[in-house]
Design a protein around this motif. Structure first.
Motif, PDB file in Angstrom:
ATOM      1  N   PRO A 138       0.841  -1.203   0.000  1.00  0.00           N
ATOM      2  CA  PRO A 138       0.000   0.000   0.000  1.00  0.00           C
ATOM      3  C   PRO A 138       0.875   1.252   0.000  1.00  0.00           C
ATOM      4  N   PHE A 139       0.318   2.350  -0.496  1.00  0.00           N
ATOM      5  CA  PHE A 139       1.055   3.617  -0.506  1.00  0.00           C
ATOM      6  C   PHE A 139       1.426   4.009   0.918  1.00  0.00           C
ATOM      7  N   ASP A 140       2.675   4.328   1.113  1.00  0.00           N
ATOM      8  CA  ASP A 140       3.139   4.875   2.371  1.00  0.00           C
ATOM      9  C   ASP A 140       2.947   6.385   2.320  1.00  0.00           C
ATOM     10  N   ALA A 141       2.504   6.991   3.433  1.00  0.00           N
ATOM     11  CA  ALA A 141       2.190   8.425   3.438  1.00  0.00           C
ATOM     12  C   ALA A 141       3.384   9.276   3.031  1.00  0.00           C
ATOM     13  N   LEU A 142       4.579   8.938   3.549  1.00  0.00           N
ATOM     14  CA  LEU A 142       5.756   9.732   3.223  1.00  0.00           C
ATOM     15  C   LEU A 142       6.147   9.574   1.763  1.00  0.00           C
ATOM     16  N   GLU A 143       6.103   8.357   1.259  1.00  0.00           N
ATOM     17  CA  GLU A 143       6.441   8.113  -0.145  1.00  0.00           C
ATOM     18  C   GLU A 143       5.477   8.852  -1.064  1.00  0.00           C
ATOM     19  N   GLN A 144       4.195   8.858  -0.689  1.00  0.00           N
ATOM     20  CA  GLN A 144       3.214   9.533  -1.516  1.00  0.00           C
ATOM     21  C   GLN A 144       3.433  11.044  -1.485  1.00  0.00           C
ATOM     22  N   LEU A 145       3.802  11.562  -0.317  1.00  0.00           N
ATOM     23  CA  LEU A 145       4.077  12.991  -0.197  1.00  0.00           C
ATOM     24  C   LEU A 145       5.235  13.393  -1.103  1.00  0.00           C
ATOM     25  N   VAL A 146       6.315  12.610  -1.072  1.00  0.00           N
ATOM     26  CA  VAL A 146       7.468  12.888  -1.935  1.00  0.00           C
ATOM     27  C   VAL A 146       7.053  12.818  -3.400  1.00  0.00           C
ATOM     28  N   GLY A 147       6.268  11.811  -3.756  1.00  0.00           N
ATOM     29  CA  GLY A 147       5.838  11.646  -5.137  1.00  0.00           C
ATOM     30  C   GLY A 147       4.982  12.793  -5.626  1.00  0.00           C
ATOM     31  N   VAL A 148       4.033  13.227  -4.801  1.00  0.00           N
ATOM     32  CA  VAL A 148       3.156  14.339  -5.176  1.00  0.00           C
ATOM     33  C   VAL A 148       3.969  15.615  -5.375  1.00  0.00           C
ATOM     34  N   ASN A 149       4.892  15.884  -4.444  1.00  0.00           N
ATOM     35  CA  ASN A 149       5.690  17.103  -4.542  1.00  0.00           C
ATOM     36  C   ASN A 149       6.624  17.071  -5.754  1.00  0.00           C
ATOM     37  N   LEU A 150       7.210  15.913  -6.043  1.00  0.00           N
ATOM     38  CA  LEU A 150       8.078  15.811  -7.218  1.00  0.00           C
ATOM     39  C   LEU A 150       7.272  16.071  -8.493  1.00  0.00           C
ATOM     40  N   ALA A 151       6.098  15.458  -8.594  1.00  0.00           N
ATOM     41  CA  ALA A 151       5.267  15.661  -9.781  1.00  0.00           C
ATOM     42  C   ALA A 151       4.856  17.126  -9.922  1.00  0.00           C
ATOM     43  N   ARG A 152       4.520  17.771  -8.797  1.00  0.00           N
ATOM     44  CA  ARG A 152       4.115  19.180  -8.832  1.00  0.00           C
ATOM     45  C   ARG A 152       5.276  20.076  -9.270  1.00  0.00           C
ATOM     46  N   LEU A 153       6.452  19.867  -8.670  1.00  0.00           N
ATOM     47  CA  LEU A 153       7.612  20.691  -9.011  1.00  0.00           C
ATOM     48  C   LEU A 153       8.011  20.517 -10.473  1.00  0.00           C
ATOM     49  N   ARG A 154       7.927  19.303 -10.949  1.00  0.00           N
ATOM     50  CA  ARG A 154       8.274  19.043 -12.355  1.00  0.00           C
ATOM     51  C   ARG A 154       7.272  19.712 -13.293  1.00  0.00           C
ATOM     52  N   ALA A 155       5.980  19.634 -12.928  1.00  0.00           N
ATOM     53  CA  ALA A 155       4.944  20.240 -13.763  1.00  0.00           C
ATOM     54  C   ALA A 155       5.070  21.759 -13.787  1.00  0.00           C
ATOM     55  N   GLU A 156       5.394  22.352 -12.634  1.00  0.00           N
ATOM     56  CA  GLU A 156       5.546  23.804 -12.568  1.00  0.00           C
ATOM     57  C   GLU A 156       6.654  24.297 -13.498  1.00  0.00           C
ATOM     58  N   ARG A 157       7.669  23.464 -13.680  1.00  0.00           N
ATOM     59  CA  ARG A 157       8.798  23.836 -14.544  1.00  0.00           C
ATOM     60  C   ARG A 157       8.618  23.332 -15.971  1.00  0.00           C
ATOM     61  N   GLN A 158       7.464  22.723 -16.219  1.00  0.00           N
ATOM     62  CA  GLN A 158       7.123  22.225 -17.558  1.00  0.00           C
ATOM     63  C   GLN A 158       8.212  21.284 -18.096  1.00  0.00           C
TER      64      GLN A 158
END
Length: 235
Positions: free
Chosen positions: A26-46
């Motif tokens: 199952p998704f671990d809360a910390l792993e999911q947090l890192v994943g969400v933030n990485l995806a957001r930062l990457r998207a912001e920089r296109q």
């Protein structure tokens, strides 16, 4: 927490040596947090996964696994990705809103006022018990003295006066601060703030908690009870 981005799993992605596959768990809360933030930062920089892989030296497969919380990235990997995105490694661990910031409107802030109404504290950071620093705005009425509650060993305070004057006392040492002056002191010692002027004083305080709490640290619950019993405002 779910990412606002569509994260597509790459079935052909190979496991990376600097990450541990977690697809069967199952998704671990910390792993999911890192994943969400990485995806957001990457998207912001296109940036595409391929572009970030080239910039960071981390494989596209690993980046995809991290974003979908299927791998545990090492510190080395996070440092490489952070450098490529021009952010701190801490950016991957923030629990703020997914757009990267959290707006705290002044009119909706919960100002804590002492029983006599002559001292108030307004939190200027999100309500999160895990943060290492607290940020507050202080307002002190003319000629009022406010005793601070000694904090856990190793706690320090950085305070700057924005309006008026303040006298800071730590044990029997006193320091008068004019507008714009700042002071750093050990908050695990008896201390107090006094407004010697005839107008309200305002200051901003950053409280830095000890990174490694000593074994004799006062339990947080006990400290909270003492504060509430005194006047209901943080020291």
């Amino acid at each position: 927490m779910h990412s606002p981005l569509a994260l597509v799993r790459d079935p052909s992605a190979d496991a990376d040596t600097d990450a541990t596959p977690r697809s069967a768990e199952p998704f671990d809360a910390l792993e999911q947090l890192v994943g969400v933030n990485l995806a957001r930062l990457r998207a912001e920089r296109q940036l595409s996964l391929d572009a970030l892989a080239r910039a960071s030296g981390v494989s596209r497969a690993m980046l995809a696994q991290i974003e979908s919380a299927r791998s545990v990235p090492s510190i080395k990997v996070l440092c490489k990705v952070a450098a490529a995105l021009k952010v701190s490694v801490a950016a991957f661990l923030r629990r703020h809103a997914t757009n990267g910031f959290e707006h705290l409107p002044a009119e909706r802030s919960a100002r804590i006022v002492s029983a006599n109404g002559r001292y108030s504290v307004r939190p200027l950071s999100p309500d999160d018990e895990s943060i290492a620093a607290e940020f507050h705005e202080l307002r002190i009425a003319p000629l009022h003295t406010e005793a601070g509650i000694p904090r856990a060993p190793g706690t320090t305070v950085n305070l700057v006066v924005s309006d008026g004057t303040l006298e800071v006392s730590v044990h029997d040492q006193r320091q008068l601060l004019a507008t714009g002056d700042a002071i750093v002191f050990d908050a695990d010692q008896p201390h107090s703030l006094r407004n010697p002027g005839d107008t309200e004083a305002r200051a901003f305080r950053v409280t830095l908690r000890s990174e490694t709490p000593p074994r004799w640290e006062v339990p947080a619950a006990a400290a909270t009870r003492d504060e509430v019993a005194r006047e209901g405002v943080p020291g």
